[in-house]
Scaffold this active site. Structure first.
Site, PDB file in Angstrom:
ATOM      1  N   SER A 185       0.828  -1.205   0.000  1.00  0.00           N
ATOM      2  CA  SER A 185       0.000   0.000   0.000  1.00  0.00           C
ATOM      3  C   SER A 185       0.863   1.257   0.000  1.00  0.00           C
ATOM      4  O   SER A 185       0.481   2.268  -0.587  1.00  0.00           O
ATOM      5  CB  SER A 185      -0.959   0.000   1.190  1.00  0.00           C
ATOM      6  N   GLU A 186       2.058   1.190   0.629  1.00  0.00           N
ATOM      7  CA  GLU A 186       2.958   2.339   0.608  1.00  0.00           C
ATOM      8  C   GLU A 186       4.407   1.883   0.648  1.00  0.00           C
ATOM      9  O   GLU A 186       4.750   0.898   1.329  1.00  0.00           O
ATOM     10  CB  GLU A 186       2.712   3.256   1.810  1.00  0.00           C
ATOM     11  N   THR A 187       5.246   2.605  -0.098  1.00  0.00           N
ATOM     12  CA  THR A 187       6.700   2.485   0.011  1.00  0.00           C
ATOM     13  C   THR A 187       7.233   3.849   0.409  1.00  0.00           C
ATOM     14  O   THR A 187       6.859   4.869  -0.181  1.00  0.00           O
ATOM     15  CB  THR A 187       7.322   2.024  -1.315  1.00  0.00           C
TER      16      THR A 187
END
Length: 264
Positions: A44-46
């Site tokens: 969902s996020e890096t």
């Protein structure tokens, strides 16, 4: 070649909470490279952190979903502070971001994120929202994160949701936060953001910048517990400081589950 860590945030055990990839970089990078790396991880996020010389902050911090860069992300900020702590970097950790300077402090095994409060204002429900969720809203508002906040009848309704993600993706908002009063915690929630490449986010720190003031007003308290009832699940503690009513402190734990080298 850059090193990466994958961290489960807002949990004290692996394979729960919300996973984020974290890269601590020494050199500048292009937006295209960061977006490509985020798409490769497909989380969902890096998070991309880079040491900078600034009197107010120590690191530049940016967050990318598999599709877009976002302005605020809680779990990947927690994950980044967790990685920095593991390398021996002293806190507090001050990050320069698109949402201003964000500070993370460590208290025992828990990290506390100091984020801007983004309270919701009551708004008209978009056409098709109830049908897309499969639940009738009790209250609808729009938070400062550009998320819709939808209160439903009870915790069981939140847990049973199986929304039409294609319809939610067409709603003009970053995502949809669905919440209700909790049984074992003060509140429960789920977060859907298919329009930015995240069908359901397991645990969403930024959503709690909207949820904290909403439930604090209804419950008459400034210290709250929260559970995000995704399949992985995650727990948060929330505080609204009396001397800083425009801020929310978000507490949580994190666990590193893998690390390695990007061959890029």
């Amino acid at each position: 070649m850059p090193q990466f860590h994958v961290v489960d945030a807002f949990t004290d055990r692996p394979l729960a909470g919300n996973p984020a990839a974290v890269l601590i970089l020494d050199e500048p990078y292009t937006d295209e490279w960061a977006q490509g790396v985020a798409a490769e991880f497909n989380l969902s996020e890096t998070a991309f952190a880079r040491r900078i010389e600034d009197p107010e902050s120590d690191y530049e911090l940016r967050w990318f979903t598999p599709k877009v860069e976002v302005a605020l992300c809680g779990h990947a900020t927690l994950a980044t502070a967790h990685v920095l702590a593991g390398t021996g970097a002293p806190g507090p950790y001050r990050f320069s971001t698109r949402s201003g300077v964000l500070t993370v402090t460590r208290d025992g095994g828990r990290m506390w994120l100091d984020f801007p409060a983004r309270p919701a204002k009551e708004a008209e429900a978009p056409d098709g929202l109830a049908a897309a969720l499969g639940a009738e809203p009790v209250w609808v508002g729009r938070g400062g994160t550009d998320d819709l906040l939808v209160e439903v009848a009870d915790e069981a309704t939140v847990r049973a949701l199986s929304p039409d993600l294609a319809v939610l993706a067409a709603i003009p908002a970053r995502g949809v936060i669905v919440t209700a009063r909790g049984t074992d915690t003060d509140m429960v929630s789920r977060f859907f953001a298919p329009g930015v490449g995240v069908p359901e986010d397991p645990v969403t720190g930024s959503a709690h910048t909207v949820l904290a003031p909403f439930w604090a007003e209804r419950l008459g308290r400034t210290e709250l517990t929260a559970h995000q009832a995704s399949a992985r699940g995650g727990d948060l503690e929330l505080r609204l400081p009396a001397d800083a009513p425009d801020r929310v402190l978000i507490g949580g734990s994190a666990v590193t589950v893998s690390h390695g080298t990007l061959r890029l």
